[in-house]
Design an enzyme around this catalytic site. Sequence first.
Site, short mmCIF file in Angstrom:
data_model
loop_
_atom_site.label_atom_id
_atom_site.label_comp_id
_atom_site.label_asym_id
_atom_site.label_seq_id
_atom_site.Cartn_x
_atom_site.Cartn_y
_atom_site.Cartn_z
N TYR A 145 0.86 -1.20 0.00
CA TYR A 145 0.00 0.00 0.00
C TYR A 145 0.89 1.25 0.00
O TYR A 145 0.70 2.17 -0.80
CB TYR A 145 -0.93 0.01 1.22
CG TYR A 145 -1.63 1.34 1.38
CD1 TYR A 145 -1.24 2.24 2.37
CD2 TYR A 145 -2.63 1.72 0.49
CE1 TYR A 145 -1.84 3.48 2.48
CE2 TYR A 145 -3.24 2.97 0.59
CZ TYR A 145 -2.83 3.85 1.59
OH TYR A 145 -3.42 5.09 1.69
N ARG A 194 1.04 8.47 12.80
CA ARG A 194 0.68 9.75 13.42
C ARG A 194 -0.83 10.04 13.23
O ARG A 194 -1.49 10.55 14.13
CB ARG A 194 1.50 10.88 12.78
CG ARG A 194 1.14 12.28 13.27
CD ARG A 194 1.69 13.35 12.35
NE ARG A 194 1.06 13.29 11.02
CZ ARG A 194 1.48 14.00 9.99
NH1 ARG A 194 2.52 14.80 10.12
NH2 ARG A 194 0.87 13.90 8.81
N ARG A 204 -11.14 5.21 7.84
CA ARG A 204 -10.03 4.65 7.04
C ARG A 204 -9.04 3.98 7.97
O ARG A 204 -8.62 4.56 8.97
CB ARG A 204 -9.33 5.77 6.26
CG ARG A 204 -10.27 6.61 5.45
CD ARG A 204 -9.54 7.80 4.89
NE ARG A 204 -8.87 7.42 3.67
CZ ARG A 204 -9.36 7.72 2.46
NH1 ARG A 204 -10.51 8.36 2.35
NH2 ARG A 204 -8.71 7.37 1.36
N PHE A 264 15.94 19.16 -0.27
CA PHE A 264 14.58 18.75 -0.64
C PHE A 264 14.27 17.36 -0.12
O PHE A 264 13.17 17.08 0.36
CB PHE A 264 14.45 18.82 -2.16
CG PHE A 264 13.16 18.26 -2.70
CD1 PHE A 264 13.14 17.05 -3.38
CD2 PHE A 264 11.96 18.93 -2.53
CE1 PHE A 264 11.96 16.52 -3.88
CE2 PHE A 264 10.77 18.41 -3.03
CZ PHE A 264 10.78 17.20 -3.71
#
Length: 346
Positions: A145, A194, A204, A264
């Site tokens: 997933y 979290r 969900r 980044f």
Amino acid sequence: TIQKETTKELIECYRLLGLTSRSFAAVIQALQPELRAAVCVFYLVLRGLDTIEDDMTIPFDTKAPLLLDFHNILYKEGWTFDGNGPDEKDRHLLLEFHYVVTEFLRLKKEYRDVIQNITQRMAKGMCHYADESITVITLADWDEYCHHVAGLVGIGLSKLFAASGLESEEFYGKECEHLGNQMGLFLQKTNIIRDFLEDLDEGRVWWPKCVWGKYAASLEEFRLPENRGKAVACMNELITNALEHIPAMFTYMSKITEQSVFNFCAIPQVMAVATLNSCYNNPRVFQKVVKIRKGLAVRYMLDSKNMDAVALIFDEQLKELETKMNPSDPSYKATTLAVHNARRLV
Ligand SMILES: COc1cccc([C@H]2O[C@H](CC(=O)N[C@@H](CC(=O)O)C(=O)O)C(=O)N(CC(C)(C)C)c3ccc(Cl)cc32)c1OC
């Protein structure tokens, strides 16, 4: 390369980017010019996919064809969508998606091919999981997933970095499919841990049943104070699993040569280890979403400039996590090993 003038549509894309995620928008804008527009467009395309997938007011037989056609929608000048529910957070993005399409079409073919390929692969995965009957059972399901919603982003970005010429061909290789995937799994597992309560409230469930099933018959039980010990022990086990992606993350980061690409990539990873540490053994995760302090986040954004700094932050966070460990915790031994393997690199 000739500095391409900033078009009206690109300015609109940066405005949309700023609306979706202020702090991260700044990090994208700090990228070198040849990468900046490609990553901005990639981010907005992914956000567009998310805005469709996330919207529970869109019936499955409308949602699925839309997701599966999204990689073609990238080539449809003028395309917009106003089928989002009124409460969908980023609905303005799809209302103005034609700006993203215009800028996507202006990208060099190599960038467009990467973005289109990742979009198509991600949409297929999203359709699979949009089917309510599919749940994450095993740890392999959990990795699969997370691969679809986050690992693919890491893989796509690695290909964009290589296509920009800012990073070596090595970023193309099979190895970076693996390492880029690991970068996404670490971030996504941290988000899933979290956001437990927020996700449960929306019906969900992304926590793997093979783990939580050892602590409760239903995840609703974790809402009750008397089950807090079970809930925290379950979360500690998932945090231990997430920590196992840290060695691959260090390997990935150590291959980056260009400073703006390093920043980044580093910033979300250091935020994630700080988030995992703040969640570890913390019952408040089952009362509200636990966020790291703004001051710490700012310090980490400024400090994550090189490998030594990133290793120091991970060492600081994992040392603090260790102080909260309790020998009576069912995962105590596994967590000790995972922390040791993660810190071994310092
Ligand atoms: C090599 O791989 C990466 C390198 C750098 C950054 C990211 C990754 O970091 C942000 C960071 C970000 O978006 N942070 C938010 C805070 C938050 O969402 O919790 C923010 O700062 O607002 C993030 O979270 N996701 C979303 C996914 C995890 C699903 C991929 C994400 C979405 C689109 C893009 Cl192009 C990139 C990322 C990478 O992706 C793995």
